[in-house]
Design a protein around this motif. Structure first.
Motif, short mmCIF file in Angstrom:
data_model
loop_
_atom_site.label_atom_id
_atom_site.label_comp_id
_atom_site.label_asym_id
_atom_site.label_seq_id
_atom_site.Cartn_x
_atom_site.Cartn_y
_atom_site.Cartn_z
N ALA A 360 -24.34 -39.81 3.95
CA ALA A 360 -25.34 -38.75 3.91
C ALA A 360 -26.40 -38.95 4.99
O ALA A 360 -26.70 -40.07 5.40
N ALA A 361 -26.98 -37.85 5.41
CA ALA A 361 -28.01 -37.88 6.45
C ALA A 361 -29.22 -38.70 6.01
O ALA A 361 -29.92 -39.30 6.85
N SER A 362 -29.46 -38.78 4.69
CA SER A 362 -30.65 -39.52 4.22
C SER A 362 -30.62 -41.00 4.66
O SER A 362 -31.66 -41.64 4.73
N ASN A 363 -29.42 -41.50 4.97
CA ASN A 363 -29.31 -42.88 5.47
C ASN A 363 -30.13 -43.09 6.75
O ASN A 363 -30.51 -44.22 7.07
N ILE A 364 -30.33 -42.01 7.47
CA ILE A 364 -31.01 -42.12 8.77
C ILE A 364 -32.50 -42.44 8.60
O ILE A 364 -33.09 -43.13 9.42
N LEU A 365 -33.08 -41.92 7.52
CA LEU A 365 -34.54 -42.10 7.36
C LEU A 365 -34.88 -43.19 6.34
O LEU A 365 -36.04 -43.43 6.07
N ASP A 366 -33.84 -43.86 5.82
CA ASP A 366 -34.16 -44.98 4.92
C ASP A 366 -34.50 -46.21 5.77
O ASP A 366 -34.41 -46.18 7.00
N ARG A 369 -30.88 -50.52 8.41
CA ARG A 369 -30.18 -50.29 9.67
C ARG A 369 -28.67 -50.45 9.46
O ARG A 369 -27.90 -50.35 10.40
N ASP A 370 -28.27 -50.73 8.23
CA ASP A 370 -26.84 -50.95 7.97
C ASP A 370 -26.16 -49.71 7.41
O ASP A 370 -24.94 -49.62 7.40
N THR A 371 -26.95 -48.79 6.87
CA THR A 371 -26.36 -47.54 6.38
C THR A 371 -26.49 -46.50 7.48
O THR A 371 -27.39 -46.58 8.32
#
Ligand code: FUL
Length: 687
Positions: A360-366, A369-371
């Motif tokens: 999911a795109a939400s991985n980008i703003l969490d 750095r591994d997702t």
């Protein structure tokens, strides 16, 4: 019934398989490279024999006793590096002159034969312990080129070098990086060495399997092709590694790398905080300005590289106060410039691989750095929309690819929501491990990142947005041939420039610069720019001038006086004079100084346009009172490292020479196939 259930189980299993692993694209990083990619900023320390001889490249003939720091304190280096936000230190354990900072069994040219600590000292021991204490990584620079070792130039030397490496790699704990210099000149017997690179690499792998190896050709990390601190805006981590070797002549290919290169060999950007790599007291006022270092930060760390910033430790054995002050300013700036405004905000993507939550795109703003977000399989374009929830002012975007599966993005853009639609505010080419784009300040509530072109479906692991303080560009001080000093601030609107000529630091109440002033006899000019009613100031800059070229003429250059020759005494570093070489012979330039002066030395500035053709390497200088009868050369030698680091050179004569004429002969240029000689400025030293 059972077979239907099995069918669905298999379908969902295959869905999961697709969802779990996007196919890797092209060359990918090794585990040790992935570890290295987690770093971004660490120190180079050039400290060795040259520190005590004022050289950049020692000759190998220096006596060991010259190495004698009075207050060596590696804990001070480590403390400074840590406080500056650095993650490690790479030390010049052995430079081209062959002197070893540890008591090596394989050479007599080492600390063991110096008076320093009665011959019992070991800089590597002290530094590795200090790094451990401060939680820093420890790395070593070792020059294979050795101008001292009697065996240099014979196969035996390769064995000696491997033993030397073994000493360094087995006695000081973990080593995170081994830095191999590509320079290969002659040894004491005039011979060049054919290096056993496979053997050197195998030695590192055997004793420090986790260390990355640096050289022009990797194998793990590569030189960026310049020593100025600038990675390419386009920067592929991939390289046709088997084509490249240390000392590779087409070094400019190293800047962008090779798109679709066969191996993963990312860039490490090395540059010095001062003009030279080693400490020279004459450069105490030439520490790069904060603005310059910030520009390098964005051009190295921000362009898919790691930054190796050199600190020339001084003769005391300490990082100099001026360098420390600038490092702390830089840290304060980068801390302010990286406050993330996008963390945890809402982000949506035009597509998601298998529509799987894992991607999911939400991985980008969490925070992780591994997702990562993966676009739909086969998608070479995609958009990512970030909803900031409220009008937000920003001017930087950081974006990172999930590089474990290869580098993919070739072109992308950033748009801000303004007046009911998205307007492009920045564009970029490659991303890789980390890319930071700078753009003018914008206030917006939504940002769109468009991946316009990718080699395979894009995988993005992280995005951040910042509002970095804008810096005031420090003024540029120049002096014309007439001896008139101008101080300009080209990129700042309505600055007030203040200056001093008595060596003191310029303040808001120092004299204001309004028109050029005369400084024919030379002196030191320091200046600073102010804006916002003198509330905000640039960092100070300082320039030393000797006697101006007002009375000078160039009376001869080579066989024919050439048009444009005055450029070499016009005081403008950006213009240069270039002349075809006459046969293989020297191309003499004769200056008539217009009066007899007491000369202490001379200066040479190579061309500053980034090209190398015609840069002088070996020179001879002679003087005359009448322009007819010439002295034997009063100075003859080589400008060390001028090809990689084309900064101004200042050479002092052994004794003062009264003279009206000065002859500069370019005996050799740095490029073996150069057909011309190029000079931006020639000058004299009388102080
Ligand atoms: C170059 C060397 O020749 C310089 O002296 C310096 O060590 C720099 C980092 O690498 O190739």
């Amino acid at each position: 019934m059972r077979s239907v259930a099995l069918f669905f189980a298999l379908v969902s299993l295959s869905w999961l398989t697709v969802a779990q692993t996007p196919t890797p694209y092209g060359a990918v990083p090794s585990p040790r490279q992935l570890q290295w990619h987690k770093l971004k900023y660490y120190a180079f320390v050039h400290f060795n024999m040259n520190t005590f001889t004022n050289e950049e490249w020692g000759h190998g003939t220096e006596t060991a006793d010259l190495f004698n720091p009075t207050q060596l304190d590696c804990r001070q280096w480590a403390k400074v590096a840590k406080e500056a936000g650095m993650e490690g230190i790479v030390i010049t354990a052995k430079h081209h002159d062959g002197f070893c900072l540890w008591p090596s069994k394989f050479t007599e040219h080492s600390v063991k034969n110096s008076k320093w600590r009665g011959g019992k000292g070991d800089v590597l021991k002290e530094l590795s312990a200090a790094c451990k204490e401060y939680g820093l990584k420890f790395g070593v620079y070792l020059s294979p080129w050795d101008r001292n070792h009697p065996a240099y130039g014979t196969p035996q030397y390769n064995e000696i070098f491997k033993n030397t490496l073994k000493e360094v790699l087995t006695q000081y704990g973990d080593v995170f990086e081994v830095w191999f210099d590509g320079a290969n000149g002659e040894g004491p017997n005039g011979k060049k060495q054919v290096y056993d690179w496979p053997g050197f690499i195998a030695t590192v792998r055997q004793y420090q399997p986790n260390a990355v190896i640096f050289s022009d050709a990797g194998p793990d990390i590569r030189w960026v092709g310049n020593e100025d601190g600038y990675a390419g805006e386009t920067n592929w981590a991939t390289l046709n590694r088997d084509k490249v070797y240390p000392g590779y002549p087409d070094y400019w290919e190293l800047t962008p790398g090779h798109e679709d290169g066969t191996h993963w060999v990312p860039t490490e950007v090395n540059c010095s905080i001062r003009p030279g790599w080693y400490y020279h007291a004459s450069e105490d006022n030439n520490v790069k300005s904060l603005e310059h270092l910030v520009d390098i930060y964005y051009s190295s760390i921000g362009r898919n590289g790691n930054w190796l910033l050199n600190l020339p430790v001084d003769r005391r054995g300490l990082v100099h106060e001026n360098d420390v002050a600038r490092l702390m300013e830089l840290k304060a700036y980068t801390d302010k410039a990286s406050i993330n405004l996008a963390g945890g905000k809402v982000i949506t993507a035009s597509s998601v691989l298998s529509k799987a939550p894992t991607f999911a795109a939400s991985n980008i703003l969490d925070k992780s750095r591994d997702t990562y977000w993966a676009a739909a399989d086969g998608a070479k374009q995609a958009t990512l929309d970030i909803d900031l929830g409220k009008p937000t002012t920003l001017n930087r975007l950081l974006i990172e690819e999930y590089i474990a599966l290869g580098q993919r993005v070739k072109k992308f853009s950033v748009a801000a929501w303004q007046d009911g639609n998205y307007q492009t505010i920045a564009q970029g080419t490659t991303i890789g491990n980390r890319r930071i784009l700078r753009f003018p300040v914008v206030t917006t509530s939504k940002i769109r990142v468009t991946i316009e072109e990718a080699k395979a479906s894009p995988l993005i692991r992280h995005i951040e947005l910042y509002n970095a303080p804008e810096l005031i560009v420090p003024p540029v001080i120049s002096r014309s041939k007439d001896g008139l000093v101008t101080i300009a601030c080209p990129r700042t609107t309505d600055p007030v420039i203040t200056y001093t000529t008595d060596g003191s630091e310029p303040t808001a109440s120092s004299p204001r610069f309004s028109q050029p002033f005369a400084l024919v006899q030379g002196g030191t000019v320091k200046a600073r720019a102010f804006i916002d009613n003198m509330k905000k100031a640039s960092s100070p800059v300082s320039t030393n001038f000797d006697i101006s070229s007002t009375k000078w003429t160039v009376v001869s250059a080579g066989t024919v006086p050439v048009k444009g020759i005055d450029r070499l005494i016009d005081g403008n570093p950006m213009t240069f004079w270039q002349q075809r070489k006459v046969g293989d012979g020297p191309v003499p330039v004769v200056l008539d100084l217009g009066e007899t002066l007491m000369l202490n030395g001379f200066t040479y500035l190579p061309r500053q346009d980034g090209r190398k053709e015609g840069i002088v390497y070996k020179y001879a200088v002679s003087v005359s009172q009448d322009g007819q009868n010439w002295s034997a050369p009063v100075s003859q030698g080589a400008f060390s490292n001028i090809n990689n680091n084309p900064v101004g050179q200042a050479v002092r004569f052994d004794k003062v020479q009264p003279a009206r004429y000065l002859k500069f002969e370019a005996l050799e240029t740095t490029g073996a196939t150069d057909t011309t000689v190029a000079i931006a400025e020639l000058g004299i030293l009388t102080r």
